[in-house]
Design a protein around this motif. Structure first.
Motif, short mmCIF file in Angstrom:
data_model
loop_
_atom_site.label_atom_id
_atom_site.label_comp_id
_atom_site.label_asym_id
_atom_site.label_seq_id
_atom_site.Cartn_x
_atom_site.Cartn_y
_atom_site.Cartn_z
N ALA A 63 -1.42 2.33 1.17
CA ALA A 63 -2.68 2.81 0.61
C ALA A 63 -2.90 4.27 0.96
O ALA A 63 -3.35 5.08 0.12
CB ALA A 63 -3.85 1.96 1.12
N ASP A 72 -3.24 7.24 -1.71
CA ASP A 72 -4.49 7.99 -1.69
C ASP A 72 -4.24 9.47 -1.42
O ASP A 72 -4.83 10.34 -2.07
CB ASP A 72 -5.42 7.42 -0.64
N TYR A 104 -4.20 -0.88 -2.11
CA TYR A 104 -4.75 0.48 -2.22
C TYR A 104 -6.13 0.46 -2.86
O TYR A 104 -7.07 1.10 -2.36
CB TYR A 104 -3.81 1.37 -3.04
N GLU A 129 -8.95 1.85 -0.39
CA GLU A 129 -9.39 3.22 -0.66
C GLU A 129 -10.44 3.32 -1.76
O GLU A 129 -11.30 4.20 -1.73
CB GLU A 129 -8.19 4.10 -1.02
#
Length: 250
Positions: free
Chosen positions: A170, A174, A201, A205
């Protein structure tokens, strides 16, 4: 033609990120462009709309730290229910699809096709099936493309523990998107391992629930994380929900 698939993605973005209902999202887009998501996409958008509304109602309800985790369990779908969402209305899986702005999921053939990767503008590659006996590409394989590479040596088996890779994957995705990069996430088929990491992810995020993440990805690609991965994602969903609930209370 910019009327069905792309329109569906824009509507989903407005619903998930901007907090609009499906009706509000359509009303926002229609004055500027006629859009016609196909019936299947509309049904998925309706499901997303219902899921988002449930989440908003839950957030509006005051809670205390003393409430039991049983309530969290009730707010997260069971494994059979998650499998139903994933496997309903399956369609043939293509080599690569954009599933989130500047984020693609695909298979091994695309991972080895540098021409296609260049045409997509890929700057970062996450290999969810890395390893000597799997898809053994690595940073050196992409030297001439100048991309950043991250490998996860995962087996597509329900007993494989993918949890330790959720956060690092993630963070890699990101970090790339925050730099306006384009990320290609793949495994062998682009269905299970890579999809599980992309879902993680979106949950970590982008703060989507697991159901919201599945629906958002399935708008453009059929995915099928194995039962073990789905259960691990479900556990992640519970953990994230508990953490965010505590923050709201504080």
């Amino acid at each position: 033609m910019g009327v069905s698939r792309s329109a569906t993605l824009v509507l989903a973005f407005l619903m998930i990120v901007e907090g609009l209902s499906l009706v509000e999202a359509v009303a926002a887009v229609k004055p500027h462009r006629d859009i016609y998501p196909n019936p299947g996409f509309l049904q998925q958008l309706r499901s997303l709309d219902m899921s988002l509304e449930r989440e908003r109602r839950r957030q509006r309800q005051p809670k205390t730290l003393g409430q039991s985790t049983q309530e969290d369990e009730e707010e997260t779908l069971s494994l059979p229910e998650l499998r139903q969402i994933v496997w309903v209305n399956r369609k043939p899986v293509t080599a690569v699809n954009q599933v989130w702005p500047q984020l693609y999921i695909g298979d091994e053939s695309v991972a080895r096709d540098k021409t296609t990767l260049s045409s997509l503008g890929v700057t970062h590659i996450l290999n969810a099936a890395a390893g000597r006996h799997r898809i053994n590409t690595g940073q050196q394989f992409y030297t001439d493309l100048g991309v950043e590479y991250h490998g996860v040596e995962a087996a597509d088996h329900p007993e494989f523990n993918l949890r330790p890779f959720f956060s690092t994957a993630a963070q890699f995705i990101d970090g790339a998107l925050r730099k306006n990069g384009t990320v290609f996430v793949h495994c062998a088929m682009g269905v299970s391992r890579s999809a599980a990491l992309v879902l993680a992810y979106l949950m970590i995020e982008q703060r989507l629930s697991l159901v919201e993440a599945i629906i958002a990805v399935r708008l453009n690609r059929d995915i099928g994380p194995n039962s073990g991965f789905l259960e691990q994602l479900r556990e992640l969903d519970l953990i994230l929900h508990q953490q965010r609930r505590k923050i709201r209370v504080i």
